[in-house]
Design a protein around this motif. Structure first.
Motif, PDB file in Angstrom:
ATOM      1  N   LEU A  67       0.835  -1.193   0.000  1.00 45.73           N
ATOM      2  CA  LEU A  67       0.000   0.000   0.000  1.00 45.73           C
ATOM      3  C   LEU A  67       0.874   1.248   0.000  1.00 45.73           C
ATOM      4  O   LEU A  67       1.842   1.336   0.762  1.00 45.73           O
ATOM      5  CB  LEU A  67      -0.921   0.023   1.223  1.00 45.73           C
ATOM      6  N   PRO A  68       0.536   2.247  -0.811  1.00 44.94           N
ATOM      7  CA  PRO A  68       1.294   3.496  -0.792  1.00 44.94           C
ATOM      8  C   PRO A  68       0.977   4.290   0.463  1.00 44.94           C
ATOM      9  O   PRO A  68      -0.016   4.032   1.147  1.00 44.94           O
ATOM     10  CB  PRO A  68       0.795   4.216  -2.054  1.00 44.94           C
ATOM     11  N   PRO A  69       1.806   5.273   0.799  1.00 47.05           N
ATOM     12  CA  PRO A  69       1.523   6.092   1.983  1.00 47.05           C
ATOM     13  C   PRO A  69       0.289   6.952   1.777  1.00 47.05           C
ATOM     14  O   PRO A  69      -0.030   7.361   0.657  1.00 47.05           O
ATOM     15  CB  PRO A  69       2.782   6.948   2.135  1.00 47.05           C
ATOM     16  N   LEU A  70      -0.398   7.231   2.872  1.00 48.79           N
ATOM     17  CA  LEU A  70      -1.529   8.155   2.844  1.00 48.79           C
ATOM     18  C   LEU A  70      -1.026   9.591   2.789  1.00 48.79           C
ATOM     19  O   LEU A  70       0.160   9.862   2.991  1.00 48.79           O
ATOM     20  CB  LEU A  70      -2.389   7.960   4.090  1.00 48.79           C
ATOM     21  N   ARG A  71      -1.948  10.514   2.556  1.00 45.75           N
ATOM     22  CA  ARG A  71      -1.592  11.930   2.615  1.00 45.75           C
ATOM     23  C   ARG A  71      -1.045  12.270   4.004  1.00 45.75           C
ATOM     24  O   ARG A  71      -1.438  11.653   5.010  1.00 45.75           O
ATOM     25  CB  ARG A  71      -2.821  12.789   2.336  1.00 45.75           C
ATOM     26  N   PRO A  72      -0.161  13.269   4.113  1.00 43.34           N
ATOM     27  CA  PRO A  72       0.426  13.585   5.418  1.00 43.34           C
ATOM     28  C   PRO A  72      -0.603  13.937   6.495  1.00 43.34           C
ATOM     29  O   PRO A  72      -0.341  13.749   7.683  1.00 43.34           O
ATOM     30  CB  PRO A  72       1.328  14.793   5.103  1.00 43.34           C
ATOM     31  N   GLU A  73      -1.767  14.432   6.081  1.00 43.92           N
ATOM     32  CA  GLU A  73      -2.773  14.858   7.060  1.00 43.92           C
ATOM     33  C   GLU A  73      -3.622  13.698   7.600  1.00 43.92           C
ATOM     34  O   GLU A  73      -4.575  13.936   8.361  1.00 43.92           O
ATOM     35  CB  GLU A  73      -3.713  15.899   6.425  1.00 43.92           C
ATOM     36  N   ARG A  75      -3.614  11.560   9.877  1.00 46.41           N
ATOM     37  CA  ARG A  75      -3.850  11.362  11.308  1.00 46.41           C
ATOM     38  C   ARG A  75      -4.978  12.228  11.842  1.00 46.41           C
ATOM     39  O   ARG A  75      -5.555  11.931  12.893  1.00 46.41           O
ATOM     40  CB  ARG A  75      -2.568  11.634  12.100  1.00 46.41           C
ATOM     41  N   GLN A  76      -5.307  13.305  11.135  1.00 45.47           N
ATOM     42  CA  GLN A  76      -6.412  14.170  11.550  1.00 45.47           C
ATOM     43  C   GLN A  76      -7.733  13.783  10.898  1.00 45.47           C
ATOM     44  O   GLN A  76      -8.759  14.394  11.177  1.00 45.47           O
ATOM     45  CB  GLN A  76      -6.099  15.622  11.171  1.00 45.47           C
ATOM     46  N   CYS A  77      -7.691  12.754  10.025  1.00 46.63           N
ATOM     47  CA  CYS A  77      -8.852  12.466   9.183  1.00 46.63           C
ATOM     48  C   CYS A  77      -9.365  11.039   9.296  1.00 46.63           C
ATOM     49  O   CYS A  77     -10.333  10.696   8.605  1.00 46.63           O
ATOM     50  CB  CYS A  77      -8.518  12.741   7.717  1.00 46.63           C
ATOM     51  N   VAL A  78      -8.744  10.177  10.097  1.00 50.31           N
ATOM     52  CA  VAL A  78      -9.194   8.796  10.184  1.00 50.31           C
ATOM     53  C   VAL A  78     -10.016   8.592  11.447  1.00 50.31           C
ATOM     54  O   VAL A  78      -9.891   9.347  12.422  1.00 50.31           O
ATOM     55  CB  VAL A  78      -8.010   7.811  10.146  1.00 50.31           C
ATOM     56  N   ARG A  79     -10.845   7.580  11.403  1.00 47.88           N
ATOM     57  CA  ARG A  79     -11.781   7.346  12.514  1.00 47.88           C
ATOM     58  C   ARG A  79     -11.047   7.181  13.842  1.00 47.88           C
ATOM     59  O   ARG A  79      -9.984   6.581  13.924  1.00 47.88           O
ATOM     60  CB  ARG A  79     -12.658   6.128  12.221  1.00 47.88           C
ATOM     61  N   GLY A  80     -11.616   7.795  14.855  1.00 44.26           N
ATOM     62  CA  GLY A  80     -11.025   7.747  16.186  1.00 44.26           C
ATOM     63  C   GLY A  80     -10.024   8.845  16.467  1.00 44.26           C
ATOM     64  O   GLY A  80      -9.623   9.034  17.620  1.00 44.26           O
ATOM     65  N   ARG A  81      -9.598   9.573  15.443  1.00 43.07           N
ATOM     66  CA  ARG A  81      -8.601  10.631  15.633  1.00 43.07           C
ATOM     67  C   ARG A  81      -9.134  12.015  15.268  1.00 43.07           C
ATOM     68  O   ARG A  81      -8.415  13.003  15.405  1.00 43.07           O
ATOM     69  CB  ARG A  81      -7.367  10.355  14.769  1.00 43.07           C
ATOM     70  N   ILE A  82     -10.352  12.098  14.776  1.00 49.50           N
ATOM     71  CA  ILE A  82     -10.880  13.367  14.261  1.00 49.50           C
ATOM     72  C   ILE A  82     -11.403  14.209  15.419  1.00 49.50           C
ATOM     73  O   ILE A  82     -12.241  13.764  16.210  1.00 49.50           O
ATOM     74  CB  ILE A  82     -12.000  13.122  13.237  1.00 49.50           C
TER      75      ILE A  82
END
Length: 357
Positions: A67-73, A75-82
């Motif tokens: 899997l390629p890396p996600l966008r740098p942001e 951590r602010q956009c995935v469930r449990g971290r928003i």
């Protein structure tokens, strides 16, 4: 569907548009890089994470290989971290459009759009066609040269993502919404780039009063040239859906027919958006999930799909897993708006809709 004849009904639908746009944007943001995060890779990610069918924000990276890396942001956009929405141009332009209408009213000029960009929007938070137009403005050019000089992105999706405010403030009047969106769009775009903005504004406007997604799409198609590639592509998606082709096969067909246009071009993204809306069939979660899983400019498409679906359902009907993590708060690069409440933005939008001449 919440009625719009009363102020509470209209207020719920406007708030639904804002919440839907922000939630859809947040859903798509971690995988916003269409040449890397293809439809197949997005679904591979979701399968590894045990998140298919997708019914919430993206899960954290599952840690598998390939899997390629996600966008740098991410951590602010995935469930449990928003905790409130992160900053993004797909939301910044909706805020900027609100400020434009509050400052200049519905008779604003294209020049006033450009002046407000220079006043309120940092240059480094603009991209592609908007950055080219911003640079042209700073160098003293005026519209329409701001859209055409040294700007290879004129048909890309930037003007479309700026159009929601015109739909929200012209409920049930798609032609007027499209005319306002066009006046904004020609600052930076031409051709299908402008038609995309007109289509999106009309689609959102029509969602307030149309009987469903198909009716809203028909009204939106009526405001753009029937022979344009954008209109032909949207009609093609509609026809494949009507033939009972699967969502997957519809997108595969359209990807072949729009090959070579690039992942930020208006036309292939309009195909992904239209498919998400039709196969989502008015269900908010299914609509934004299918649209983001469709790939290409995932955060922009998710935002527009969420806006349409949020207007169709109203805020009260959007499932809480999408709205509660937003904590009624928006981060924004637009000067004077960082940390603003989503409910405040919706109330100000409602006042504009009610005061429209």
């Amino acid at each position: 569907m919440t009625p719009v004849e009363t102020r509470p009904g209209l207020a719920d639908r406007v708030l639904g548009g804002w919440l839907g746009r922000i939630a859809g944007n947040m859903l798509g943001k971690p995988v916003e890089q269409g040449e890397v995060w293809t439809r197949e890779r997005i679904d591979h990610y979701l399968r590894q994470a045990g998140a298919l069918p997708l019914d919430d924000y993206l899960p954290e990276p599952p840690g598998g290989d390939g899997l390629p890396p996600l966008r740098p942001e991410w951590r602010q956009c995935v469930r449990g971290r928003i905790h409130g929405s992160c900053r993004d141009d797909d939301v910044d332009y909706a805020i900027l459009g609100l400020d434009l209408l509050e400052t200049h009213g519905f008779r604003f000029t294209t020049e006033q759009v450009g002046d407000l960009w220079l006043l309120r929007l940092p240059y480094r938070q603009t991209f592609t066609a908007e950055r080219a137009a911003y640079r042209n403005l700073a160098n003293g050019l005026r519209p329409p040269l701001t859209a055409t000089y040294d700007n290879p992105y004129q048909d890309w999706i930037g003007a479309l993502i700026r159009a929601d405010i015109y739909g929200w403030t012209c409920p049930g009047d798609p032609r007027r919404a499209a005319a306002l969106a066009r006046r904004d769009a020609v600052l930076s775009h031409t051709g299908n780039g402008v038609y995309g903005a007109m289509f999106a504004a009309a689609l959102i406007s029509a969602a307030f009063t149309a009987p469903g997604v198909r009716g809203a799409l028909d009204e939106a198609l009526a405001v753009i040239p029937a022979g344009s590639r954008l209109a032909r592509t949207v009609r093609r998606v509609v026809s494949l859906h009507d033939s009972r082709m699967t969502w997957e096969d519809t997108l595969t067909t359209l990807a072949e027919e729009t090959a070579g246009l690039g992942w930020i071009h208006t036309v292939p993204n309009a195909a992904v958006l239209t498919a998400g809306l039709l196969y989502g069939d008015g269900d908010f979660t299914r609509t934004v999930a299918l649209t983001v899983r469709g790939g290409l400019d995932t955060d922009s498409n998710g935002a527009t799909a969420g806006s349409v679906a949020g207007v169709l359902t109203g805020a009260a009907a959007i499932p809480p897993q999408w709205t509660e993590p937003l904590e009624d708060t928006v981060r924004s690069a637009v000067f004077g708006f960082d940390g603003v409440r989503i409910s405040e933005l919706a109330e100000r939008t409602l006042r504009l809709a009610e005061s429209a001449p």
